[in-house]
Structures are given as C-alpha cells and as structure tokens.
Scaffold this motif. Structure first.
Motif, PDB file in Angstrom:
ATOM      1  N   ILE A 194       0.616  -1.581  -0.061  1.00 26.26           N
ATOM      2  CA  ILE A 194      -0.010   0.604  -0.552  1.00 26.26           C
ATOM      3  C   ILE A 194       1.142   1.160   0.186  1.00 26.26           C
ATOM      4  O   ILE A 194       2.054   1.177   0.887  1.00 26.26           O
ATOM      5  CB  ILE A 194      -0.924   0.201   1.561  1.00 26.26           C
ATOM      6  CG1 ILE A 194      -1.867  -1.592   1.194  1.00 26.26           C
ATOM      7  CG2 ILE A 194      -1.763   1.647   1.288  1.00 26.26           C
ATOM      8  CD1 ILE A 194      -2.598  -1.465   2.394  1.00 26.26           C
ATOM      9  N   GLY A 195       0.671   2.245  -0.739  1.00 25.68           N
ATOM     10  CA  GLY A 195       1.440   3.343  -0.983  1.00 25.68           C
ATOM     11  C   GLY A 195       1.053   4.028   0.186  1.00 25.68           C
ATOM     12  O   GLY A 195       0.363   3.901   1.253  1.00 25.68           O
ATOM     13  N   ASP A 196       1.950   4.986   0.804  1.00 25.77           N
ATOM     14  CA  ASP A 196       2.374   5.283   1.904  1.00 25.77           C
ATOM     15  C   ASP A 196       2.850   7.500   1.482  1.00 25.77           C
ATOM     16  O   ASP A 196       3.055   7.729   0.691  1.00 25.77           O
ATOM     17  CB  ASP A 196       3.143   5.128   2.941  1.00 25.77           C
ATOM     18  CG  ASP A 196       4.370   4.440   2.351  1.00 25.77           C
ATOM     19  OD1 ASP A 196       5.588   5.030   2.011  1.00 25.77           O
ATOM     20  OD2 ASP A 196       4.581   3.425   2.302  1.00 25.77           O
ATOM     21  N   LEU A 197       2.011   7.949   2.504  1.00 26.41           N
ATOM     22  CA  LEU A 197       2.914   9.375   2.504  1.00 26.41           C
ATOM     23  C   LEU A 197       4.773   9.114   2.315  1.00 26.41           C
ATOM     24  O   LEU A 197       5.180  10.512   1.047  1.00 26.41           O
ATOM     25  CB  LEU A 197       3.008  10.204   3.882  1.00 26.41           C
ATOM     26  CG  LEU A 197       1.387  10.846   4.073  1.00 26.41           C
ATOM     27  CD1 LEU A 197       1.240  11.392   4.885  1.00 26.41           C
ATOM     28  CD2 LEU A 197       0.851  11.219   3.218  1.00 26.41           C
ATOM     29  N   ARG A 198       5.601   8.791   3.118  1.00 29.53           N
ATOM     30  CA  ARG A 198       7.106   9.060   2.855  1.00 29.53           C
ATOM     31  C   ARG A 198       7.699   8.156   0.964  1.00 29.53           C
ATOM     32  O   ARG A 198       7.434   8.887   0.298  1.00 29.53           O
ATOM     33  CB  ARG A 198       7.442   7.563   3.055  1.00 29.53           C
ATOM     34  CG  ARG A 198       8.458   7.948   4.685  1.00 29.53           C
ATOM     35  CD  ARG A 198       9.143   7.115   5.450  1.00 29.53           C
ATOM     36  NE  ARG A 198       9.169   7.249   6.592  1.00 29.53           N
ATOM     37  CZ  ARG A 198       9.518   6.854   7.645  1.00 29.53           C
ATOM     38  NH1 ARG A 198      10.432   5.313   7.436  1.00 29.53           N
ATOM     39  NH2 ARG A 198       9.740   7.583   8.697  1.00 29.53           N
ATOM     40  N   GLY A 199       6.854   7.162   0.805  1.00 29.40           N
ATOM     41  CA  GLY A 199       6.539   7.496  -1.223  1.00 29.40           C
ATOM     42  C   GLY A 199       5.945   8.153  -2.020  1.00 29.40           C
ATOM     43  O   GLY A 199       6.608   8.858  -3.104  1.00 29.40           O
TER      44      GLY A 199
END
Length: 548
Positions: free
Chosen positions: A33-38
């Motif tokens: 799942i994508g995230d804010l660091r991504g």
C-alpha cells in the motif's frame, strides 16, 4: 521559454493540480500500500511535469471501508500511510520544489468509528446527540423518507440503541454530520484550522453540496429526464439516479457555511478551496452560487467532462453553459479522477488510438479557461485496468457488480520502472494488481522519449505556462460545425486561435473570422497544414495560431 508566474494569493487561478491517490502511488514499507514517504520520494516526478500543486486524497486515520473517505480522526495520519512527521516532511519537500499542497477534507460525513458518532449513538441525551442526522421511524417502522444512498439502498440505517434511524448518503458506516447544529460547524472548522496551521495550501472539499439536509425530511420526487443534461449523479444501474435530489443535498443553508470556510482561509495567506459538486443538471447553478462574490469557494469542479462523451458539441456546450451560469466564479476542469474510468479508455475507440487520444485530451484540457486537474497516471496514457470480481476492493463496485464494475480499475498502482516487480510500486503483493498493459507504459519507459505521452504532457504544460492568455484570459467560441471545436483565448495583449478535430476523419476548416492568422504556432505534437485561413486537420488533430 519564459513562463507565467504561479505565486501569490491567486496562485490557484489557472493552476494545474496533480491528484495523488496515496495508497496507489508509491509503497516504501513493503506492505503493498502506498504511503506518505512514497509521495515524498516521487515529488520530483510531479514537479517535472510543470504542475503547480499536488492534491492528496485522504490519508487520515480511518477503518478504510471506503478507502479513507470514512474518517475516524481528522487530525491524524492513518498508520497505513505513516505519521504526522511523514506528512510534515512531505509538505516541506513539496514547498521546496515549488509545489502547493491541497488535501481532501471529507466533512459531510465521518466513519461510524469516529468518537463523535460513538458518543452520539450511545443515547438521545448525550452532548453530541444532535451531531448527526437522527430521525424516528414511520409508524410502520420504515425509514423516515425515500432518500437513497449513492452506494445503493436506503440512505437510512436503524440503530437499536437509540431506536432511531441515522442518515448516510454513502455507506451505512459513513453517517452524515448534522450541519444544522452550530457545534458541528465549529468542530469541523477546527479540523480545517489544524491543517492550515500545519502549512497546507488548500483543500479539496469532498461532496461539498451534501453538508446540509432538508430539516422537514421531505421525500425526493422522481427525476424528470433532461435530454440536454451533460452529467448524471450515478451510473444508470443505480436507482439513486431515478430521484430528483431536491431535499437530501444542495440546500440553501450551505451558502452560509461556505462563507465561514472562506473567512477562515482568508485569515491565512494564499490558501484556496476547490469543491466537488455533483447534482446532475443543477451542478452549474450550484457552482455559480458557491464560487461567486469572492466570499465562498475559490473554485469548483463538476462531473460534466468526466463522462463518456468526447465531442466538440459536448465540450462546447459544457464550457458555454458554465460561462453563462458562472459570471464571477471559477471552474476546475478534469477528464479523470479516482471515481471514474480513466479517460483514455472512455474516449479511445480501440487500443491503437489510446496514445493519440491521451495527447489530444491534455492539449485540449490545457487551453480551456479555468484551472485543471490531472489524475496520477494519465500523464502516461494509462488505460483502465480490467479486474475480476474477487480482486475488487471498492464497495460501490462490489454492490453493483457486474453491471457496474466500480472504481478500482482507475485506482491500480502507479507504474514507475517497467522491469521491476510491480513496476516499482511495491516489493510485495500490491493492494490492487499491476496489469501488463500499464507496466509497459511506466515512467522510465517514457522519460526522455520523444513523442511519448509523458513528454507530450511536459511540453504541453510548458506551452500553457508560456501564455498568460491560457491562465486567465477570455475564451470565445467561433463558428464551426459540430465536429470541430474552434475558439480564441485572449488576454494580456495576446490572441491565440485553437482548432480541435475530435473526429477520426480529416477535416478542412475555413476560418470565419476577419482577423488573419499572424503566425502558426503549433501545439506540441501537432502540425496541421494552414493556408489562406483554411486549416487541414487529420483525425484527432489540433491547430494553434497567433492572431494579429
């Protein structure tokens, strides 16, 4: 090439906004799942496109029943996406790159796990008893009225503790807040202030016309079909579209609350709002009401260009209706977002045509009067992904399968590196699959490749930035047939002529204007023939010229 500055209080006027769907953008912790660091990692890609702002879909704490549009804490980041510190780092990096940051505010409803609702449903006398829309049943035990949920079935859910129904315009786990209660307005505005103080530049207001309901709970009448309607509230498999939604949304009290939102934002420098308006044939009138006067929303977008029609007649009708209805307001145009089939798949008639349609669509979008919004992956020409039923995560699609396949096909992961597992999105199994047709269109496979969709986007947005008339100039249509879209953008001493052939057949257009074309200034990727005020266009072609 000299470009137009996009700074200052009015940065939003004519801005290009790039929508990020965080769970599908970039995974950095290996959970699929994508995230804010991504998001932070990939901000240079966004900046390289030449956009002005990033819009982040919800990343707040949530049970994720509706992919984050069911918020259980407005002032915290869901652990799935990271932490507040991760958000702050992302915001700082975006600002360093010259990008504004716009975040979703989903305030018409909360999750049923939000502390406000947990308290409200506990009894009829608690401090938040009237913070949601509660109503007694009819004498026969049925719901208070005939209102329907956008996601299917009645818009009312029975609660055995209070022995009342509560309103939910979407999932039953998304109860509607009662904006008639001043305490609710104050609580919601305090959450907006939280993010303003953190430094965000603006808000996309989800379902902005859903905040208030009719206090008398009157039934909605049947919808009388409008043959000239340019948009509809739901797919035709959903009974929601059979009602004329006079009483469950778009209430006059909303105007006063939007003035409060604007007054709050005006306490800060250079902040902006864009509202999502969905109300069928009334959408443009609502946009006019919500954006006029300079004391409510800065701009709105509707679903007029998010449907299946990609014709000169349809686009001209949408723009002219907006221009006649919205005198001093502002619009944000888009062909794609996280709720609709990707526009390459909607508009192209076969796979071979997809690349040309992708280029033509951004060329047209970039020269319309208004701000524009791009959805992640459209700069690659990504088509809609075909998914099997057991791959779906969208409750809307699960409810109406197979007649309506839902929204997951446009939400599949972003593709970054063609030869890496999952195209570089994640090292583990992603929450939605990466299809082969999308992997082949990855960012690294198009970067620096002349004629690619990605490079065409960069060149087209550079073209837009180079002309002040495209940012806030006037837009005037001139005579043509219904197969060709012909208009002038004018402002700051510049007049540009655009001719779009949206058909698949060659067209020759004799310009019916007195002023001669001073020079041909082709848009990136297009160079039709021009002589003696006659333009010969190929199918799906564009002409641009500077007028004397």
């Amino acid at each position: 090439m000299e470009t137009v500055s996009r700074s200052g209080e009015d940065w939003w006027r004519g801005a290009v906004i790039y929508q990020v769907y965080p769970r599908s953008f970039q995974d950095t912790d290996g959970d699929g799942i994508g995230d804010l660091r991504g998001v932070t990692r990939r901000l240079p890609h966004i900046a390289s496109l030449g956009v002005d702002a990033v819009w982040l879909s919800p990343f707040f704490r949530s049970p994720q029943a509706d992919m984050g549009y069911d918020v259980s804490d407005y002032c915290d980041v869901d652990p799935m996406f990271g932490t507040l510190a991760d958000f702050d780092a992302m915001l700082e990096e975006a600002h360093r790159l010259g990008l504004k940051v716009v975040i979703d505010q989903v305030i018409s409803h909360t999750s049923d796990r939000h502390p406000w609702f947990i308290e409200s449903r506990s009894n009829r006398t608690n401090r938040k008893a009237d913070w949601y829309v509660w109503a007694d049943p009819k004498p026969d035990g049925t719901a208070p009225n005939n209102w329907l949920s956008v996601f299917g079935g009645p818009a009312w859910e029975w609660d055995g503790v209070r022995k009342q129904y509560y309103l939910h315009n979407f999932l039953s786990s998304q109860p509607d807040l009662n904006f008639h209660n001043p305490e609710v307005q104050e609580a919601v505005l305090s959450t907006v202030r939280f993010w303003l103080d953190r430094g965000v530049d603006g808000f996309r207001l989800d379902t902005v016309n859903f905040y208030f309901h009719d206090l008398h709970l009157r039934d909605n009448p049947p919808l009388v079909p409008d043959p000239d309607a340019t948009t509809r509230d739901s797919p035709d498999v959903n009974p929601y579209g059979m009602q004329d939604h006079l009483h469950d949304k778009s209430q006059p009290e909303n105007i006063g609350f939007l003035r409060r939102v604007r007054a709050l934002l005006d306490e800060y420098d250079g902040r902006a709002t864009v509202g999502e308006v969905g109300d069928g044939a009334r959408s443009l009138r609502i946009v006019a009401d919500y954006t006029s006067g300079g004391d409510k929303l800065h701009m709105c977008y509707t679903f007029d260009l998010l449907g299946p029609e990609f014709t000169a007649r349809h686009i001209r009708r949408c723009v002219e209706r907006f221009q006649s209805a919205v005198v001093d307001g502002w619009v944000c145009w888009a062909f794609s977002n996280h709720d609709v089939m990707r526009h390459v798949s909607r508009f192209a008639q076969h796979e071979v045509e997809e690349e040309k349609v992708a280029k033509l669509a951004i060329s047209l979008l970039a020269v319309l009067r208004g701000s524009i919004c791009l959805y992640q992956g459209e700069e690659l020409g990504l088509p809609e992904a075909e998914l099997a039923f057991d791959e779906l995560r969208d409750p809307y699609g699960i409810r109406f399968w197979p007649a309506f396949k839902g929204r997951d096909g446009c939400r599949t992961p972003m593709v970054w590196e063609r030869d890496l597992v999952n195209a570089g999105f994640s090292t583990s199994i992603p929450w939605l699959p990466v299809r082969e047709a999308q992997r082949l269109l990855a960012v690294d496979a198009q970067t620096g490749i002349a004629g690619s969709v990605l490079e065409h986007y960069r060149q087209t947005l550079e073209f837009r930035r180079a002309h002040q008339s495209l940012i806030d100039g006037d837009m005037t249509f001139i005579g043509s047939n219904q197969d060709v879209l012909t208009f002038i953008r004018e402002g700051n001493g510049e007049r540009l002529l655009f001719v779009f052939n949206l058909t698949r057949e060659p067209q020759t257009v004799q310009l019916a204007i007195d002023t001669a074309v001073a020079e041909v200034q082709p848009m990136p990727g297009f160079a039709p023939a021009f002589a003696d005020n006659a333009i010969a266009l190929a199918g799906l072609d564009v002409f641009c010229g500077r007028l004397r």
